[in-house]
Design a protein around this motif. Structure first.
Motif, PDB file in Angstrom:
ATOM      1  N   ASN A 334      -2.991  -2.593   7.155  1.00 48.34           N
ATOM      2  CA  ASN A 334      -2.480  -3.610   7.175  1.00 48.34           C
ATOM      3  C   ASN A 334      -4.032  -5.164   8.948  1.00 48.34           C
ATOM      4  O   ASN A 334      -4.129  -4.949   9.381  1.00 48.34           O
ATOM      5  CB  ASN A 334      -1.342  -3.834   8.237  1.00 48.34           C
ATOM      6  N   LEU A 335      -4.577  -6.073   7.836  1.00 51.45           N
ATOM      7  CA  LEU A 335      -5.095  -6.617   8.599  1.00 51.45           C
ATOM      8  C   LEU A 335      -4.321  -7.548   9.306  1.00 51.45           C
ATOM      9  O   LEU A 335      -5.290  -8.180  10.279  1.00 51.45           O
ATOM     10  CB  LEU A 335      -6.326  -6.811   7.224  1.00 51.45           C
ATOM     11  N   ALA A 336      -3.436  -8.017   9.094  1.00 47.72           N
ATOM     12  CA  ALA A 336      -2.907  -9.701   9.487  1.00 47.72           C
ATOM     13  C   ALA A 336      -1.649  -9.080   8.881  1.00 47.72           C
ATOM     14  O   ALA A 336      -0.788  -9.141   8.529  1.00 47.72           O
ATOM     15  CB  ALA A 336      -4.061 -10.660   9.155  1.00 47.72           C
ATOM     16  N   GLY A 337      -0.873  -9.757  10.854  1.00 41.40           N
ATOM     17  CA  GLY A 337       0.855  -9.914  10.537  1.00 41.40           C
ATOM     18  C   GLY A 337       1.323  -8.597  10.586  1.00 41.40           C
ATOM     19  O   GLY A 337       0.312  -7.792  11.021  1.00 41.40           O
ATOM     20  N   ASP A 338       2.561  -9.107  10.528  1.00 40.33           N
ATOM     21  CA  ASP A 338       3.664  -7.573  10.477  1.00 40.33           C
ATOM     22  C   ASP A 338       4.195  -7.893   9.155  1.00 40.33           C
ATOM     23  O   ASP A 338       4.333  -8.695   8.355  1.00 40.33           O
ATOM     24  CB  ASP A 338       4.569  -7.518  11.461  1.00 40.33           C
ATOM     25  N   PHE A 339       4.968  -6.815   8.362  1.00 41.00           N
ATOM     26  CA  PHE A 339       6.027  -6.491   7.216  1.00 41.00           C
ATOM     27  C   PHE A 339       6.337  -5.420   7.168  1.00 41.00           C
ATOM     28  O   PHE A 339       6.569  -4.668   7.687  1.00 41.00           O
ATOM     29  CB  PHE A 339       4.602  -6.717   5.733  1.00 41.00           C
ATOM     30  N   ASP A 340       7.450  -5.611   6.516  1.00 37.88           N
ATOM     31  CA  ASP A 340       8.518  -4.234   6.552  1.00 37.88           C
ATOM     32  C   ASP A 340       8.204  -3.990   4.653  1.00 37.88           C
ATOM     33  O   ASP A 340       8.201  -5.135   4.011  1.00 37.88           O
ATOM     34  CB  ASP A 340      10.036  -4.560   6.601  1.00 37.88           C
ATOM     35  N   TYR A 341       8.083  -2.315   4.653  1.00 38.51           N
ATOM     36  CA  TYR A 341       8.417  -1.648   3.147  1.00 38.51           C
ATOM     37  C   TYR A 341       9.844  -0.840   2.942  1.00 38.51           C
ATOM     38  O   TYR A 341       9.656   0.059   4.519  1.00 38.51           O
ATOM     39  CB  TYR A 341       7.303  -1.739   2.507  1.00 38.51           C
ATOM     40  N   ARG A 342      10.846  -1.002   2.123  1.00 37.82           N
ATOM     41  CA  ARG A 342      11.298  -0.132   2.254  1.00 37.82           C
ATOM     42  C   ARG A 342      10.542   1.805   1.405  1.00 37.82           C
ATOM     43  O   ARG A 342       9.360   1.193   0.214  1.00 37.82           O
ATOM     44  CB  ARG A 342      12.550  -0.628   0.933  1.00 37.82           C
ATOM     45  N   VAL A 343      10.723   2.574   1.800  1.00 32.02           N
ATOM     46  CA  VAL A 343       9.642   3.359   1.544  1.00 32.02           C
ATOM     47  C   VAL A 343      10.201   4.051   0.224  1.00 32.02           C
ATOM     48  O   VAL A 343      11.703   4.110  -0.107  1.00 32.02           O
ATOM     49  CB  VAL A 343      10.169   5.100   2.120  1.00 32.02           C
ATOM     50  N   THR A 344       9.288   4.512  -0.854  1.00 34.96           N
ATOM     51  CA  THR A 344       9.750   4.896  -2.587  1.00 34.96           C
ATOM     52  C   THR A 344       9.298   6.467  -2.355  1.00 34.96           C
ATOM     53  O   THR A 344       9.686   6.845  -3.809  1.00 34.96           O
ATOM     54  CB  THR A 344       9.328   3.908  -3.180  1.00 34.96           C
ATOM     55  N   ARG A 345       8.532   6.609  -1.465  1.00 30.64           N
ATOM     56  CA  ARG A 345       8.199   8.080  -2.123  1.00 30.64           C
ATOM     57  C   ARG A 345       7.752   8.900  -0.387  1.00 30.64           C
ATOM     58  O   ARG A 345       7.371   8.667   0.830  1.00 30.64           O
ATOM     59  CB  ARG A 345       6.784   8.263  -1.993  1.00 30.64           C
ATOM     60  N   ARG A 346       8.394  10.166  -0.099  1.00 33.83           N
ATOM     61  CA  ARG A 346       8.063  11.666   0.409  1.00 33.83           C
ATOM     62  C   ARG A 346       6.754  11.246   0.835  1.00 33.83           C
ATOM     63  O   ARG A 346       6.222  10.948   0.525  1.00 33.83           O
ATOM     64  CB  ARG A 346       8.923  12.595   0.560  1.00 33.83           C
ATOM     65  N   ALA A 347       6.630  11.711   2.310  1.00 35.59           N
ATOM     66  CA  ALA A 347       5.086  11.768   2.669  1.00 35.59           C
ATOM     67  C   ALA A 347       4.289  12.607   2.507  1.00 35.59           C
ATOM     68  O   ALA A 347       3.292  12.499   2.186  1.00 35.59           O
ATOM     69  CB  ALA A 347       4.925  11.975   4.296  1.00 35.59           C
ATOM     70  N   ASN A 348       5.066  13.866   1.453  1.00 33.58           N
ATOM     71  CA  ASN A 348       4.182  15.308   0.562  1.00 33.58           C
ATOM     72  C   ASN A 348       4.114  14.520  -0.477  1.00 33.58           C
ATOM     73  O   ASN A 348       3.208  15.614  -1.688  1.00 33.58           O
ATOM     74  CB  ASN A 348       4.957  16.331   0.601  1.00 33.58           C
ATOM     75  N   ASP A 349       4.586  13.671  -1.317  1.00 33.00           N
ATOM     76  CA  ASP A 349       4.086  12.677  -2.788  1.00 33.00           C
ATOM     77  C   ASP A 349       3.494  11.158  -2.926  1.00 33.00           C
ATOM     78  O   ASP A 349       3.317  10.878  -3.488  1.00 33.00           O
ATOM     79  CB  ASP A 349       5.768  12.807  -3.583  1.00 33.00           C
ATOM     80  N   THR A 350       3.121  11.056  -1.472  1.00 32.61           N
ATOM     81  CA  THR A 350       3.097  10.189  -2.196  1.00 32.61           C
ATOM     82  C   THR A 350       1.425   9.380  -3.393  1.00 32.61           C
ATOM     83  O   THR A 350       0.613  10.464  -3.337  1.00 32.61           O
ATOM     84  CB  THR A 350       1.953   9.222  -0.311  1.00 32.61           C
ATOM     85  N   THR A 351       1.113   8.488  -2.889  1.00 33.50           N
ATOM     86  CA  THR A 351      -0.074   8.483  -3.925  1.00 33.50           C
ATOM     87  C   THR A 351      -1.041   9.190  -3.723  1.00 33.50           C
ATOM     88  O   THR A 351      -2.310   9.790  -3.905  1.00 33.50           O
ATOM     89  CB  THR A 351      -0.483   7.211  -4.415  1.00 33.50           C
TER      90      THR A 351
END
Length: 772
Positions: A334-351
């Protein structure tokens, strides 16, 4: 609310052709039998005979099989693979074995295998297994000799050599110094050599043990000590170099932070933000990312408009602006500011994790060159071994010199007999190439496709989403005959909503904001016709309504003359025309335009300089396909193609040379499967593309195509250099050994030195960039 992973998966698999120009089919790609099969390669020994691959573990594991992963530090080349396959062949419960030698990792596919029995079988081979799911042992052990002991052994060996060089008479001092040096560092090699000989394997440990023992027996104590010290030193340096190649892939995991800032919500939650381990974050949790932080997981933005550096996923150095509802990926910054996101994948299944897993799996699929080298090595070692025996016996019998001289030359030949440098030259270069590609957003599913890319002569591209931006927009519409605009737009919207095709989405977006002045249209029996469009029946009247291209209009009874007349009324510009009709009567047309990507023309020009001809395959009208081709500089353009027409064109291109098909990995799945190389573009976040394509480009930039070819050809050049180095050094020292000009320690230095050379040369690909 963000879609669940299941909903997104359903959407992705439903993206079949509908109402526009692309010829599309829903069929799943057929595996390329020569490249996709998971048959186990022959386990040739790194320094010995090949092991036959016809064991029960040669078939692909069934989906119901459990997986058990082990780390085996001693397993560094195909020698150990062959030994382990033989040891585990008849173990009850074992269905298949998958070796990742660069990671020193063995995956056992099994049905209730006894872990203790498995570990015992591995230990019987002289190797030490560590189960990756054993939390009690999470530290990485080492099988290498401590540097201090190695340094002391080196000093003692040099002392023994110095006594001989200076012509001193030292009595038992030379043998004593040599034996202490050998005892300090040579015992592990002897143990492994004995295990190899017990299993009938001529690996480097077996050959080195025989050579050192033979040198001691004929009184060459100093050389025996120097040989084992140099061998141990080279093993240390080679292990460090190979670790760099392994980290080219596994190091990507470090790009995702281990902890995430999660909102504590729910009935018992405090409503505060707290940091927890990324592994403990569940799908649906809300995560906040501050400026300068990396994302720990994949998700969809629910607040903020961040600018992200997605280089770990896409390889693109320029930041990408993301907005509400868009997907974000673990490892991005994240280069600037802050933001929120809702998780769609577990840590062992990320892209990011899926990319790493796919490349690690690809390493077990041997490239054609590697299979050739393995077969050569399987012949080379026993031939040189027999030659050494003939020299030892024949030297005195033929009157060429004393028998000790013949034995010494035979021992030198034994050291040279191990083709480690030759065998390791291919996998270390290919693995480095796969790692370099992954770091630049190019996922290559095995060395076979990396090698094929070097021979690429023809490239076929789909138009939508590859050459063009893949974001068509409605530019105008008009009612035809006595129908009204409101009626046409209402009916078109009802049909377009039934499809996920980019052009359908463009119609929904363009028409959806208009007020609905009439009741919703009720449709029955909606049918998608690949490469044509949508056909349905109106519930109230029973009339057939349809939305699609000129081919579908013709099937509905509209004459070509009428289409030409109406198309002329639409100014016949570069926009694609989608027709709407009821039975055989035209009701309206909709003009949809998809702009050419800014980098498409430069990418095509660079492909031409590389000697690759480019064709475009599309279901769009031929006139509009020709217009896009002229703008992009494409050699051949084929329009109005149905799915089967695309396959026929690909077959024709393949007969002219190695052909690759570039598409989105979903709509073009059959074409990607038919081509020699299937390349999916813009595959980040797409499970289907990552799993089915031979090569997946994580970004949607056509410039990645010439970058892929440059990387593949650079890897090939390094591979050829490594093979030439390994063979050249072996040939020189074979000649020197037979003429008596090579000593034992020189042979060791040449053998292990050539291994270090090829490893270091192969790693050079990791430092290169291919930005054109």
């Amino acid at each position: 609310m963000a879609d669940s992973p299941e909903e997104r998966s359903a959407k992705s698999t439903s993206k079949a052709g509908c109402c526009a120009f692309d010829a599309v089919s829903r069929t799943e790609p057929q595996a390329k039998s020569e490249t996709r099969s998971e048959t186990r390669p022959a386990a040739s020994t790194c320094c010995g005979a090949a092991e036959t691959a016809d064991t029960p573990q040669s078939s692909e594991a069934s989906p119901s099989a459990s997986r058990l992963a082990l780390t085996i530090d001693e397993m560094c080349c195909p020698t150990e693979e062959g030994v382990l396959r033989k040891a585990l062949a008849d173990l009850p419960g074992v269905e298949a074995l998958s070796f990742q030698l660069m990671q020193r990792r063995l995956v056992v596919h099994h049905h209730g295998v006894d872990r203790d029995a498995l570990a015992a079988r591995v230990r019987d081979t002289g190797m030490t297994p560590r189960f990756e799911d054993d939390q009690a042992d999470d530290s990485r052990s080492t099988t290498t000799t401590p540097w201090g002991r190695l340094a002391l052994a080196g000093i003692l060996a040099l002392g023994a050599e110095a006594i001989g060089w200076l012509g001193l008479t030292a009595g038992l001092l030379t043998p004593l110094l040599a034996m202490v040096a050998i005892a300090l560092v040579g015992i592990p090699t002897w143990k492994k050599g004995l295990v190899a000989l017990r299993h009938g394997t001529l690996n480097i440990n077996a050959l080195m043990s025989v050579a050192v023992t033979g040198a001691m027996l004929i009184g060459h104590w100093a050389e025996a000590a120097m040989v084992i010290v140099l061998f141990t030193l080279a093993e240390h340096l080679e292990a460090r170099s190979l670790a760099r190649a392994r980290q080219a892939i596994s190091g990507l995991l470090d790009l995702a932070p281990p902890r995430a800032r999660v909102l504590d919500e729910g009935e018992s939650g405090t409503g505060e933000w707290r940091e927890i381990d990324a592994d403990d974050v569940a799908i649906g949790d809300l995560v906040r990312v501050h400026a300068g932080e990396r994302l720990a997981l994949d998700g969809e933005i629910v607040r903020g408009d961040p600018s992200l550096d997605e280089a770990p996923i896409t390889g693109e150095s320029l930041p990408r602006d993301r907005s509400l509802g868009e997907s974000v990926y673990a490892g991005s910054i994240n280069l600037a500011g802050d933001f929120d996101y809702r998780v769609t994948r577990r840590a062992n299944d990320t892209t990011l994790a899926r990319i790493i897993h796919a490349v690690e799996e690809a390493q077990s699929r041997r490239a054609p060159t590697q299979r050739i080298i393995d077969r050569f090595a399987a012949i080379y070692t026993p031939v040189v071994f027999v030659l050494a025996g003939l020299v030892a016996l024949g030297w005195p019998l033929l009157g060429l010199g004393p028998w000790l001289d013949g034995v010494y030359r035979a021992l030198v030949l034994l050291v040279i007999a191990c083709p480690c440098a030759l065998v390791i030259s291919t996998p270390v270069t290919v693995v480095s190439g796969l790692g370099a590609a992954a770091r630049q957003g190019i996922l290559i599913k095995g060395g076979v496709f990396l090698e094929q890319a070097t021979r690429l002569t023809h490239l076929a591209l789909d138009k939508t989403g590859t050459l063009t931006e893949g974001k068509p927009r409605l530019v105008r519409s008009a009612a035809l005959g006595d129908s009204s605009d409101a009626e046409g737009q209402r009916l078109a919207l009802a049909l377009a909503e039934r499809s996920n095709h980019p052009v359908s989405r463009a119609l929904v977006q363009g028409l959806g904001s208009q007020p609905a002045s009439q009741p919703a249209v009720s449709l029955e029996g909606v049918e998608e016709r690949g490469g044509r469009g949508l056909v349905a029946s109106e519930a109230d009247s029973g009339a057939t309504v349809w939305l699609g291209n000129a081919r579908l209009a013709g099937e509905m009874g509209v004459s070509q003359a009428q289409l030409n007349s109406e198309d002329s009324d639409a100014d016949n510009d570069d926009a694609g025309i989608v027709w709407l009709g009821r039975d055989d009567r035209l009701l309206a047309y909709f003009a949809v335009r998809d702009a050419l990507r800014s980098t498409s023309r430069q990418a095509i020009e660079r492909l031409h300089r590389q000697g690759v001809s480019v064709s475009m395959l599309s279901g769009d009208a031929q006139a509009r396909v020709d217009a896009i081709a002229r703008e992009a500089g494409i050699d051949e353009a084929y329009g109005e193609l149905l799915p089967e027409d695309k396959l026929a064109r690909l077959d024709a291109l393949s007969r002219r040379g190695v052909c690759a098909m570039v598409g989105d990995g979903i709509n073009d799945a059959p074409a990607l499967a038919r081509a020699d190389i299937g390349i999916a573009m813009g595959a980040a976040g797409s499970d289907v593309a990552i799993e089915t394509a031979d090569i997946a480009l994580m970004n949607d930039d056509p410039a990645s195509l010439p970058r892929l070819i440059d990387l593949a050809r650079s890897t090939r050049r390094l591979l050829v250099q490594n093979i030439a180095l390994a063979l050249g050094i072996k040939a020189v020292f074979l000649a020197l050994a037979l003429t008596g000009h090579a000593t034992l320690w020189m042979a060791v230095f040449a053998d292990l030195g050539s291994s270090l050379l090829v490893v270091g040369n192969g790693l050079r690909i990791l430092r290169q960039r291919f930005d054109g």
